[in-house]
Motif scaffolding. Structure first.
Motif, PDB file in Angstrom:
ATOM      1  N   LYS A 434       0.200   7.124  -4.007  1.00 38.85           N
ATOM      2  CA  LYS A 434      -0.769   6.030  -3.997  1.00 38.85           C
ATOM      3  C   LYS A 434      -1.961   6.313  -3.094  1.00 38.85           C
ATOM      4  O   LYS A 434      -2.870   5.504  -2.972  1.00 38.85           O
ATOM      5  CB  LYS A 434      -0.082   4.723  -3.550  1.00 38.85           C
ATOM      6  CG  LYS A 434       1.022   4.293  -4.512  1.00 38.85           C
ATOM      7  CD  LYS A 434       1.278   2.819  -4.440  1.00 38.85           C
ATOM      8  CE  LYS A 434       0.290   2.083  -5.331  1.00 38.85           C
ATOM      9  NZ  LYS A 434       0.567   0.656  -5.403  1.00 38.85           N
TER      10      LYS A 434
ATOM     11  N   GLU B  24     -11.710   2.429  -5.753  1.00 34.58           N
ATOM     12  CA  GLU B  24     -12.879   1.612  -6.116  1.00 34.58           C
ATOM     13  C   GLU B  24     -14.132   2.331  -5.637  1.00 34.58           C
ATOM     14  O   GLU B  24     -14.379   2.433  -4.445  1.00 34.58           O
ATOM     15  CB  GLU B  24     -12.824   0.220  -5.472  1.00 34.58           C
ATOM     16  CG  GLU B  24     -11.753  -0.685  -6.036  1.00 34.58           C
ATOM     17  CD  GLU B  24     -10.372  -0.376  -5.489  1.00 34.58           C
ATOM     18  OE1 GLU B  24     -10.283  -0.035  -4.295  1.00 34.58           O
ATOM     19  OE2 GLU B  24      -9.392  -0.444  -6.244  1.00 34.58           O
ATOM     20  N   HIS B 120     -11.060  -8.590  -0.040  1.00 37.06           N
ATOM     21  CA  HIS B 120      -9.977  -8.445  -1.015  1.00 37.06           C
ATOM     22  C   HIS B 120      -9.157  -7.225  -0.663  1.00 37.06           C
ATOM     23  O   HIS B 120      -9.703  -6.222  -0.220  1.00 37.06           O
ATOM     24  CB  HIS B 120     -10.521  -8.274  -2.427  1.00 37.06           C
ATOM     25  CG  HIS B 120     -11.184  -9.499  -2.960  1.00 37.06           C
ATOM     26  ND1 HIS B 120     -12.552  -9.578  -3.165  1.00 37.06           N
ATOM     27  CD2 HIS B 120     -10.686 -10.698  -3.312  1.00 37.06           C
ATOM     28  CE1 HIS B 120     -12.849 -10.781  -3.630  1.00 37.06           C
ATOM     29  NE2 HIS B 120     -11.744 -11.479  -3.732  1.00 37.06           N
ATOM     30  N   ARG B 122      -5.580  -4.899  -2.076  1.00 40.28           N
ATOM     31  CA  ARG B 122      -4.489  -4.740  -3.043  1.00 40.28           C
ATOM     32  C   ARG B 122      -3.199  -5.270  -2.439  1.00 40.28           C
ATOM     33  O   ARG B 122      -2.907  -4.968  -1.272  1.00 40.28           O
ATOM     34  CB  ARG B 122      -4.306  -3.257  -3.394  1.00 40.28           C
ATOM     35  CG  ARG B 122      -5.373  -2.721  -4.316  1.00 40.28           C
ATOM     36  CD  ARG B 122      -5.193  -1.234  -4.565  1.00 40.28           C
ATOM     37  NE  ARG B 122      -6.246  -0.757  -5.449  1.00 40.28           N
ATOM     38  CZ  ARG B 122      -6.142  -0.759  -6.794  1.00 40.28           C
ATOM     39  NH1 ARG B 122      -5.025  -1.164  -7.376  1.00 40.28           N
ATOM     40  NH2 ARG B 122      -7.142  -0.342  -7.540  1.00 40.28           N
ATOM     41  N   SER B 124      -0.380  -4.311  -2.791  1.00 41.74           N
ATOM     42  CA  SER B 124       0.568  -3.243  -2.446  1.00 41.74           C
ATOM     43  C   SER B 124       0.139  -2.442  -1.220  1.00 41.74           C
ATOM     44  O   SER B 124       0.879  -1.610  -0.731  1.00 41.74           O
ATOM     45  CB  SER B 124       0.705  -2.282  -3.631  1.00 41.74           C
ATOM     46  OG  SER B 124      -0.509  -1.589  -3.807  1.00 41.74           O
ATOM     47  N   ASN B 125      -1.071  -2.686  -0.732  1.00 35.79           N
ATOM     48  CA  ASN B 125      -1.601  -1.862   0.355  1.00 35.79           C
ATOM     49  C   ASN B 125      -1.118  -2.372   1.713  1.00 35.79           C
ATOM     50  O   ASN B 125      -1.828  -3.056   2.446  1.00 35.79           O
ATOM     51  CB  ASN B 125      -3.128  -1.836   0.289  1.00 35.79           C
ATOM     52  CG  ASN B 125      -3.718  -0.756   1.190  1.00 35.79           C
ATOM     53  OD1 ASN B 125      -3.030  -0.207   2.042  1.00 35.79           O
ATOM     54  ND2 ASN B 125      -4.987  -0.471   0.990  1.00 35.79           N
ATOM     55  N   LYS B 146      -4.764 -10.005 -11.180  1.00 34.05           N
ATOM     56  CA  LYS B 146      -5.413  -8.880 -11.892  1.00 34.05           C
ATOM     57  C   LYS B 146      -6.845  -8.637 -11.435  1.00 34.05           C
ATOM     58  O   LYS B 146      -7.750  -8.418 -12.238  1.00 34.05           O
ATOM     59  CB  LYS B 146      -5.395  -9.139 -13.408  1.00 34.05           C
ATOM     60  CG  LYS B 146      -4.008  -9.187 -13.997  1.00 34.05           C
ATOM     61  CD  LYS B 146      -4.063  -9.000 -15.518  1.00 34.05           C
ATOM     62  CE  LYS B 146      -2.698  -8.780 -16.104  1.00 34.05           C
ATOM     63  NZ  LYS B 146      -1.878  -9.993 -16.178  1.00 34.05           N
ATOM     64  N   TYR B 148      -8.047  -6.114  -9.693  1.00 32.66           N
ATOM     65  CA  TYR B 148      -8.471  -4.716  -9.780  1.00 32.66           C
ATOM     66  C   TYR B 148      -8.437  -4.200 -11.211  1.00 32.66           C
ATOM     67  O   TYR B 148      -7.687  -4.715 -12.054  1.00 32.66           O
ATOM     68  CB  TYR B 148      -7.596  -3.842  -8.875  1.00 32.66           C
ATOM     69  CG  TYR B 148      -7.866  -4.131  -7.418  1.00 32.66           C
ATOM     70  CD1 TYR B 148      -8.998  -3.624  -6.800  1.00 32.66           C
ATOM     71  CD2 TYR B 148      -7.031  -4.965  -6.689  1.00 32.66           C
ATOM     72  CE1 TYR B 148      -9.284  -3.914  -5.482  1.00 32.66           C
ATOM     73  CE2 TYR B 148      -7.307  -5.256  -5.364  1.00 32.66           C
ATOM     74  CZ  TYR B 148      -8.435  -4.726  -4.762  1.00 32.66           C
ATOM     75  OH  TYR B 148      -8.717  -5.026  -3.459  1.00 32.66           O
ATOM     76  N   GLU B 152      -3.883  -4.588 -10.930  1.00 29.12           N
ATOM     77  CA  GLU B 152      -3.187  -5.050  -9.733  1.00 29.12           C
ATOM     78  C   GLU B 152      -3.830  -6.328  -9.179  1.00 29.12           C
ATOM     79  O   GLU B 152      -5.026  -6.562  -9.319  1.00 29.12           O
ATOM     80  CB  GLU B 152      -3.211  -3.954  -8.649  1.00 29.12           C
ATOM     81  CG  GLU B 152      -2.341  -4.324  -7.459  1.00 29.12           C
ATOM     82  CD  GLU B 152      -2.148  -3.148  -6.488  1.00 29.12           C
ATOM     83  OE1 GLU B 152      -2.384  -1.994  -6.878  1.00 29.12           O
ATOM     84  OE2 GLU B 152      -1.758  -3.432  -5.346  1.00 29.12           O
ATOM     85  N   ASP B 153      -2.970  -7.175  -8.544  1.00 28.40           N
ATOM     86  CA  ASP B 153      -3.475  -8.404  -7.929  1.00 28.40           C
ATOM     87  C   ASP B 153      -4.104  -8.093  -6.577  1.00 28.40           C
ATOM     88  O   ASP B 153      -3.818  -7.071  -5.958  1.00 28.40           O
ATOM     89  CB  ASP B 153      -2.324  -9.398  -7.699  1.00 28.40           C
ATOM     90  CG  ASP B 153      -1.713  -9.856  -9.011  1.00 28.40           C
ATOM     91  OD1 ASP B 153      -2.325  -9.572 -10.069  1.00 28.40           O
ATOM     92  OD2 ASP B 153      -0.643 -10.479  -8.966  1.00 28.40           O
ATOM     93  N   ALA B 154      -4.956  -9.031  -6.152  1.00 28.70           N
ATOM     94  CA  ALA B 154      -5.562  -8.895  -4.828  1.00 28.70           C
ATOM     95  C   ALA B 154      -5.225 -10.109  -3.983  1.00 28.70           C
ATOM     96  O   ALA B 154      -5.132 -11.222  -4.502  1.00 28.70           O
ATOM     97  CB  ALA B 154      -7.072  -8.763  -4.940  1.00 28.70           C
ATOM     98  N   SER B 228     -13.866  -5.295  -9.655  1.00 32.58           N
ATOM     99  CA  SER B 228     -13.091  -6.379 -10.229  1.00 32.58           C
ATOM    100  C   SER B 228     -13.072  -6.267 -11.742  1.00 32.58           C
ATOM    101  O   SER B 228     -13.759  -5.468 -12.328  1.00 32.58           O
ATOM    102  CB  SER B 228     -13.668  -7.711  -9.807  1.00 32.58           C
ATOM    103  OG  SER B 228     -14.981  -7.805 -10.286  1.00 32.58           O
TER     104      SER B 228
END
Lengths: 740, 230
Positions: A434, B24, B120, B122, B124-125, B146, B148, B152-154, B228
């Protein structure tokens, strides 16, 4: 003169203009046709039609129609205006300026033409023209502050600082009520004026202006920095020291502030204790500050260095900071520090390994092993066997650590084991899929191993999936310079000159885009009011192509063109065979690859045409997609076949060589390849100029004398028939270089 | 590591750091748009100890924060927004991101009267979320589905800047000694003035030069041209 129209058609004509502005091109064309049906030679309508066609991407037809319209009616400002717009949208700004000037002569009152002309003038750095235009615009609308600021900018860039300041002052005098402190445009305009005063060299006046007029400006950092700088220049050291202390309170991680502070405090550069005390003060005050702890290592020597380095290294290794080595390696220029630092790391490692029981120590051990691995891999202290050993130990300790694996790959690279390096970096990548950083590194190492296709696939793991054209298109859109350059270099090593040239040209084209990017900001920045930032952009853009991103790709390209000129290839114009065959791709294989590439290109073109044909032009979505496609110009030479087939490689090289020599004259490599190109083109004076510049930049470069000899040999037989002036220039120039 | 304000000439290497680190990405003009609209807000971390390789060496950027002011805030409150922030993997654990953020936030308040800053991230970050939440004190406002391009959600995160505003107000009062009492009062009024309303827009008596922003300015299409959806 505009030809008269009936009132119905005059209405239609207005519709055409409106449709064009609303981007309703189909309707616009329809309306234009209606007018032309009755008045087939109505020049203004023809021009508008051309303008719409240009917007639709039919550039050539648009130009020929616009020209035809002009021959019918040379006195129509609309025709000239459209002609100017066509040139402008096709980036021929010089011709656009000419057309706009004609249009303006016919219609001097048009603010739109005047404004467009002004923007073109500043884009082309026609300062005198810009001053003139902005002067007219100010007279037409003096109530707008923007117009005053713009004229001041014009004078400023022209170099007339006095006039620039006068204009700003004149405007200030017209304002009767005091502007709000929160008036951003006003605050910036004052600071802009201050920068102009400072540029005149009258620092005392700049300081006075700063402390009165600019005192409350909203950009606090700028006010504080300028004040500290002016006080220093004026020798008011106590106040300057106070000012720098205030800046350090704000940002203790700014190196320049320490340097300036110790200077105004009168601490000599070799007064280690005095300097150290200043840094120690801030290190104590800001526990999270790195600069105050690290910077003393630059000037400390002997025991003082030893203990400071030990403290710093211990602190960083305990924390497990991976950048510790990167932050210290510049100290290796000092031979004693180059010995002390690894010794300290070894000492640290031994102590930590003894205290194995401590759970916390494994982080420190890993960091120390990592430090030593990097130490032995660094070119100034290289011992790759030892480096391998330390990194292996680090990996053993923490097998999933990406940084350790990354260094393992780097060591392979230094050993010349490019394939192993590529595999090792990809292994590192697989440990943290990732993270784009490690992904980029894996792709880079694949390129170093000439694996272009694999590298692109790796990059594709992070590019935007929805970009038309796949990963490569995304990387080009996002102007990913390093990839394009490395990709080209890998293709060049593989003997695929077409693809290599393709990439180098793409890099050069991106620089063209970067230069054009400023266009919109000539008006945007006036509205935003951030004038200092705008000026700084303009000055940077003027030197744009001195950037190493440009010079690297440009040097690659020029060298490749030189190679192509030395060994002209067959008529198929592909993959200039380098004849050495050392990269294992023989001619037959290349031919096959070319054939395949050609087929693929044809197939892609066919598919694109079909796709376009299927789209319903009346559907909004389709229209949009089509427009996007239109703006994304079709590439009719995706594999660089045409580039590689050039009959004039040296002429093509000039596109790269000219900006190289103009913007990076101190780059010896540029002068050396410049010499080679000019020698082959028999432009001996230009070759001499490169030679002299190379000698001036680095007189010890062995190539200089060799080239000088070659120039003398080449010109000797010609001297007799040579123009005496030329002869003298050559003789004295060569003597200057060879006499050294 | 040197922490300093962004200069236009840094942009190629900021762009390089961005595309090296993050999915991004933006073309150069978008960086210019930030640098020329809010030049006070974007900061870089420079590897200052690296020896120069040539006469044309540009400072190596190992971290950056690209920030802006929201041009048309939906809630009507002046606030900053972090467009992008990243630090090279090789330079992590030095607190660079935090330092960059703090400089930017200070300028958001000082120069533009920002009340809060948003960003914003991610979902998962983990590393970034930890930095924003634990180190910098951001709070999660909501989740944007959604956000991204890859689906993925932000998390929408937000940090009130009242502490910095307070700090500035105190400093303003301190800087004006008693003899200049009127000025001191004025200065603190200015700050509270921004406090109450958003900017100078509601001051009818004084001369107002309205700066048109965003759309229709040629650079307008750059606004919110982020990663986005769509």
């Amino acid at each position: 003169m505009p030809q008269p129209l009936s009132s119905r058609e005059a209405n239609l004509f207005r519709t055409v203009i409106r449709n064009y502005e609303d981007k309703q091109y189909k309707r616009g064309l329809k309306a234009a046709e209606q007018i032309l049906k009755k008045n087939p030679r109505h020049a203004d309508t023809m021009s508008m039609k051309a303008l719409i066609m240009n917007a639709q991407g039919k550039t050539e037809e648009a130009f020929s129609l616009a020209k035809e319209a002009l021959t019918i009616d040379m006195k129509s400002h609309i025709c000239w205006h459209v002609y100017g717009i066509l040139y402008r949208t096709n980036k021929n700004f010089d011709e656009a300026i000419k057309a706009y000037k004609f249009a303006l002569k016919l219609e001097p009152e048009s603010q739109q033409i005047q404004r467009d002309l002004a923007i073109l003038q500043i884009q082309m750095r026609d300062y005198q023209g810009y001053v003139q235009s902005r002067d007219v615009m100010l007279k037409a609308r003096p109530h707008l502050r923007q117009n005053w600021t713009a004229l001041a900018i014009a004078y400023h860039l022209e170099g007339n600082l006095q006039q620039a300041e006068n204009i700003l002052t004149t405007y200030e005098k017209t304002v009767t009520s005091a502007p709000l402190k929160t008036d951003f445009e006003n605050s910036e305009a004052i600071l802009y004026k201050n920068s102009i005063i400072a540029e005149t060299g009258d620092t005392a006046r700049a300081l006075e202006h700063l402390e009165t007029d600019a005192k409350n400006c909203l950009d606090r950092l700028a006010v504080m920095e300028l004040r500290a700088q002016y006080l220093t220049q004026l020798g008011r050291k106590d106040e300057a020291a106070k000012a720098y202390r205030a800046l350090l309170e704000r940002n203790p991680d700014r190196q320049d502030y320490y340097k300036s502070l110790t200077e105004v405090l009168g601490i000599r550069g070799d007064d280690e204790q005095g300097l150290g005390a200043v840094y120690a003060e801030y290190a104590a005050k800001f526990p999270r500050c790195d600069a105050a702890r690290r910077l003393p290592l630059d000037f400390l020597t002997g025991d003082a260095f030893w203990s400071a380095a030990k403290a710093y290294l211990t602190f960083m290794l305990d924390k497990g900071v991976p950048s510790t080595f990167a932050n210290l390696k510049h100290l290796y220029a000092d031979s004693s520090k180059k010995v002390i630092l690894p010794a300290l790391a070894e000492e640290y490692l031994a102590a930590k390994e003894k205290a194995e029981a401590n759970a916390d120590s494994s982080k420190g051990v890993g960091a120390a092993l990592y430090f030593l691995g990097q130490h032995y891999s660094y070119h100034m202290s290289r011992d790759l066997a030892k480096a391998t050993e330390f990194v292996a130990r680090a990996i053993e300790l923490d097998p999933k650590n990406v940084d350790f694996r990354m260094t393992k790959a780097r060591i392979f690279k230094h050993q010349g084991e490019l394939e192993k390096a590529s595999l090792a970096m990809d292994e590192a990548r697989s440990l943290d899929v990732k993270d784009r950083y490690i992904n980029s590194k894996a792709a880079k190492y694949q390129l170093r191993n000439n694996e272009n296709e694999k590298a692109l696939a790796t990059m594709g793991l992070f590019t935007r999936a929805e970009t038309v054209g796949g990963p490569l298109a995304d990387l080009m859109d996002m102007q990913c310079m390093w990839f394009l350059t490395e990709d080209g270099e890998a293709y060049q090593r593989r003997g695929n000159y077409g693809m290599a040239l393709k990439r180098y040209h793409t890099v050069a084209n991106i620089f063209d885009i970067w230069q054009e990017d400023q266009f919109d900001f000539h008006s945007f920045s006036l509205r935003k009011g951030q004038i200092r930032a705008y000026i700084s952009m303009v000055r940077w853009e003027d030197q744009l192509r001195e950037h190493p991103f440009f010079s690297r790709a440009a040097l690659d390209a020029v060298k490749l063109y030189l190679a192509m000129d030395d060994k002209p290839h067959g008529t198929n114009g592909v993959n200039g065979a380098d004849g050495k065959g050392e990269n294992g791709e023989d001619a037959a294989e290349r031919k096959k690859a070319v054939k395949k590439a050609k087929k693929e290109a044809q197939k892609a073109e066919r598919e694109a045409a079909e796709k376009a044909a299927k789209q319903d032009p009346n559907k909004a979505g389709a229209q949009k997609a089509k427009e996007a496609e239109d703006t994304k110009k079709k590439d009719d030479d995706p594999n660089g076949l045409r580039l590689a087939a050039t009959q004039d490689p040296l002429g093509d090289a000039m596109k790269f060589l000219n900006p190289l020599l103009q913007f990076s004259p101190l780059n010896v490599e540029a002068q050396v390849v410049g010499f080679e190109v000019f020698m082959r083109r028999k432009k001996y004076l230009l070759a001499l100029r490169c030679l002299r510049s190379a000698a001036a930049a680095n007189k010890d470069d062995a190539r200089v004398q060799e080239q000088a000899k070659r120039l003398r040999e080449a010109t000797q037989p010609l001297l007799g028939s040579m123009n005496p002036k030329l002869k003298k220039a050559l003789e004295t120039g060569l003597a200057a270089v060879m006499g050294r | 590591m040197d922490i300093r304000l962004l200069r236009p000439s840094d942009i190629p290497l900021i762009q390089h750091a961005n595309i090296e680190n993050l999915p991004e990405n933006y073309f150069l003009k978008y960086y210019l748009y930030h640098a020329l609209s809010w030049p006070q807000l974007s900061y870089v971390a420079v590897d200052a100890s690296r020896p120069k390789k040539s006469a044309y060496d540009y400072p190596k950027i190992v971290g950056y924060v690209l920030a802006k002011m929201e041009e048309e805030p939906a809630d009507g409150v002046q606030h900053g927004h972090i467009t992008s922030i990243s630090v090279m993997r090789t330079h992590r654990k030095l607190g660079i991101a935090e330092k960059l953020m703090r400089q930017s936030q200070l300028a958001m308040v000082e120069t533009f009267g920002a009340h809060y800053v948003s960003l914003h991230v991610r979902v998962s970050n983990q590393a970034a979320i930890h930095l924003y939440r634990e180190t910098l004190g951001f709070q999660t406002e909501k989740t944007e589905q959604k956000y991204y391009a890859d689906g993925e959600d932000a998390f929408c995160m937000k940090l009130e800047l009242s502490a910095i505003r307070e700090q500035i107000r105190e400093a303003a009062a301190r800087d004006e000694p008693a003899g200049e009492g009127i000025d001191a009062k004025k200065a603190s009024e200015e700050v509270s003035d921004v406090d109450g309303k958003s900017g100078a827009k509601e001051e009818p008596a004084k001369k107002e030069v309205k700066v048109k922003v965003g759309r229709g300015l040629g650079v307008g299409e750059l606004v919110e041209r982020v990663a986005s959806k769509n």
